[in-house]
Design an enzyme around this catalytic site. Sequence first.
Site, PDB file in Angstrom:
ATOM      1  N   GLY A  13      -3.268  -5.453   0.670  1.00  0.00           N
ATOM      2  CA  GLY A  13      -1.965  -5.107   0.118  1.00  0.00           C
ATOM      3  C   GLY A  13      -2.000  -4.938  -1.385  1.00  0.00           C
ATOM      4  O   GLY A  13      -3.054  -5.051  -2.022  1.00  0.00           O
ATOM      5  N   GLY A 103       2.907   4.558   5.013  1.00  0.00           N
ATOM      6  CA  GLY A 103       1.953   3.524   4.645  1.00  0.00           C
ATOM      7  C   GLY A 103       1.288   2.925   5.875  1.00  0.00           C
ATOM      8  O   GLY A 103       1.959   2.585   6.860  1.00  0.00           O
ATOM      9  N   CYS A 104      -0.035   2.796   5.821  1.00  0.00           N
ATOM     10  CA  CYS A 104      -0.763   2.290   6.990  1.00  0.00           C
ATOM     11  C   CYS A 104      -0.372   0.852   7.317  1.00  0.00           C
ATOM     12  O   CYS A 104      -0.418   0.439   8.486  1.00  0.00           O
ATOM     13  CB  CYS A 104      -2.270   2.410   6.776  1.00  0.00           C
ATOM     14  SG  CYS A 104      -2.898   1.665   5.266  1.00  0.00           S
ATOM     15  N   ASP A 105       0.033   0.075   6.307  1.00  0.00           N
ATOM     16  CA  ASP A 105       0.476  -1.290   6.565  1.00  0.00           C
ATOM     17  C   ASP A 105       1.798  -1.299   7.323  1.00  0.00           C
ATOM     18  O   ASP A 105       1.995  -2.102   8.245  1.00  0.00           O
ATOM     19  CB  ASP A 105       0.582  -2.085   5.266  1.00  0.00           C
ATOM     20  CG  ASP A 105       1.459  -1.414   4.210  1.00  0.00           C
ATOM     21  OD1 ASP A 105       1.731  -0.197   4.303  1.00  0.00           O
ATOM     22  OD2 ASP A 105       1.878  -2.111   3.258  1.00  0.00           O
ATOM     23  N   ARG A 106       2.701  -0.386   6.958  1.00  0.00           N
ATOM     24  CA  ARG A 106       3.973  -0.283   7.677  1.00  0.00           C
ATOM     25  C   ARG A 106       3.731   0.118   9.129  1.00  0.00           C
ATOM     26  O   ARG A 106       4.369  -0.408  10.042  1.00  0.00           O
ATOM     27  CB  ARG A 106       4.895   0.725   6.982  1.00  0.00           C
ATOM     28  CG  ARG A 106       5.340   0.303   5.594  1.00  0.00           C
ATOM     29  CD  ARG A 106       6.032   1.443   4.846  1.00  0.00           C
ATOM     30  NE  ARG A 106       7.317   1.807   5.458  1.00  0.00           N
ATOM     31  CZ  ARG A 106       8.029   2.871   5.093  1.00  0.00           C
ATOM     32  NH1 ARG A 106       7.556   3.690   4.138  1.00  0.00           N
ATOM     33  NH2 ARG A 106       9.196   3.137   5.674  1.00  0.00           N
ATOM     34  N   THR A 179      23.776 -17.052 -16.788  1.00  0.00           N
ATOM     35  CA  THR A 179      23.010 -15.805 -16.735  1.00  0.00           C
ATOM     36  C   THR A 179      21.784 -15.918 -15.840  1.00  0.00           C
ATOM     37  O   THR A 179      21.464 -14.991 -15.082  1.00  0.00           O
ATOM     38  CB  THR A 179      22.582 -15.392 -18.152  1.00  0.00           C
ATOM     39  OG1 THR A 179      23.751 -15.233 -18.946  1.00  0.00           O
ATOM     40  CG2 THR A 179      21.813 -14.075 -18.129  1.00  0.00           C
TER      41      THR A 179
END
Length: 257
Positions: A13, A103-106, A179
């Site tokens: 990744g 994406g190949c990971d997806r 903040t």
Amino acid sequence: MNVSSFLLAIDSGNTAIKWGLHTGDQWLVRGSALQSERMVLKQAWALLPAPPASVLISNVAGLQAADDLTALLKPWYVQPHWITASASQCGVTSRYTKPEQLGCDRWAALIAAWYRVQRACLVVDVGTAMTVDTLSSTGEFLGGIIVPGPDAMKQALAGCAGTLAAPVSSCFQNFPVNTENALYSGMIQALSGALERMYRLLSSYSEKQTLTEVIMTGGGAALLAQHIHIPHRIVDSLVLEGLAIIAKSGNFDYNKK
């Protein structure tokens, strides 16, 4: 146990590399390393109980990462296979305009999710970027979104607003009164809002779609899961699962990095 069939699956990744040695039925050992510390893999892999017979890799970290992994694999004389997304594989079909550009990971995560649930679901990977991908009740990848992940959002704010970067001590509030918490809470609201909106969109896509859960993975999944109010489960190493499924199917022939 047939050691001649051992698979080394590698999920390379943007930030980290996850890997696992699979017997064909189960994971024998798994590990991880930061991309900045890839040589740690050499030490870990030297301790594997048996050499892999095959290597399947999902790499979204670029050519240098691919070259380094190739060098680390040389002692085994095994030709690594680099997966790419396709129009159809392991029960999942793609609506992507150019399927190979997903994406190949997806793609691997979608295959793993479909193998697990066999119904309409969201596949959410919370990493450097957060991807929210949709699967129909017939295994069709309908499309998905990509948004900056938690760390990327923090870095973006620090880069453009210096002192506005949210410190580690920040906490989530529905109505932030300082903040630091405003920045942190805004990040959580943006990510959870994107996820829950995609959930609603898929739920209304068709009357036949029945969503029972969201499948989450990635380093930021546990953080985000605390702030969503829809059925979900966290699956560690979903991409590795997808690689093991692809390998077992024998439906791959990708040698290019």
